[in-house]
Enzyme design. Structure first.
Site, short mmCIF file in Angstrom:
data_model
loop_
_atom_site.label_atom_id
_atom_site.label_comp_id
_atom_site.label_asym_id
_atom_site.label_seq_id
_atom_site.Cartn_x
_atom_site.Cartn_y
_atom_site.Cartn_z
N HIS A 1 5.35 3.10 -0.64
CA HIS A 1 4.32 4.11 0.32
C HIS A 1 4.65 3.73 1.62
O HIS A 1 5.09 2.59 1.99
CB HIS A 1 3.09 3.90 -0.24
CG HIS A 1 2.43 2.50 -0.13
ND1 HIS A 1 2.82 1.55 -1.22
CD2 HIS A 1 1.74 1.96 0.77
CE1 HIS A 1 2.34 0.33 -0.69
NE2 HIS A 1 1.71 0.65 0.34
N GLY A 2 3.97 4.57 2.56
CA GLY A 2 4.47 4.34 3.97
C GLY A 2 3.20 3.31 4.73
O GLY A 2 2.49 2.94 3.94
#
Length: 144
Positions: free
Chosen positions: A63-64
């Site tokens: 995920h970011g």
């Protein structure tokens, strides 16, 4: 919540040689479904450079970074089914769940994923699954 992961976001039998390829593929799918902007893919790679997203039980959840929140258009989730395995810094990953959350929406999704992957029998069922519908049915059995 019958379909945790939209069927079109479950990519079956992926052949991915490296974790970088896997992160790129998960991010690309999130872009394609309109959940995130292009910059989110780079933020997923940045996050991985900071801390591994390998979770155990053949699962990684790239995920970011927090700085990438501006790239998130809407909450999105994608699953890459890679039964042949991907080398993830010495660990074997067979399921990659790419996730982008808007306003904390993703926390319920993460809870459901964690519940499924805490049970080795469920992990095996996901890895052995033959279709996206079969994977969604496994997630659908989870009570939050």
């Amino acid at each position: 919540m019958s379909n945790l992961i939209p069927t079109e976001n479950i990519l079956m039998n992926q052949q991915l040689a490296t974790k970088e390829e896997a992160i790129e593929a998960a991010g690309r799918q999130l872009v394609e479904v309109g959940a995130v902007g292009e910059g989110y893919i780079e933020a997923m790679k940045d996050r991985e450079a900071i801390v591994s997203t390998y979770m155990g039980n053949f699962l990684a959840i790239p995920h970011g970074t927090d700085e990438a929140k501006t790239e998130v258009i809407k909450t999105g989730i994608t699953l890459l089914h890679a039964p042949d395995g991907i080398d993830w810094d010495g660990n074997i990953v067979k399921v990659v769940v790419g996730i982008a959350g808007k306003d904390g929406d993703h926390l319920d999704l993460l809870s459901q994923i964690a519940i499924v992957f805490s049970d080795e029998e469920n992990v095996d069922r996901v890895i052995q699954a033959q279709s996206a519908d079969e994977i969604n049915a496994i997630f659908g059995e989870v009570e939050l």
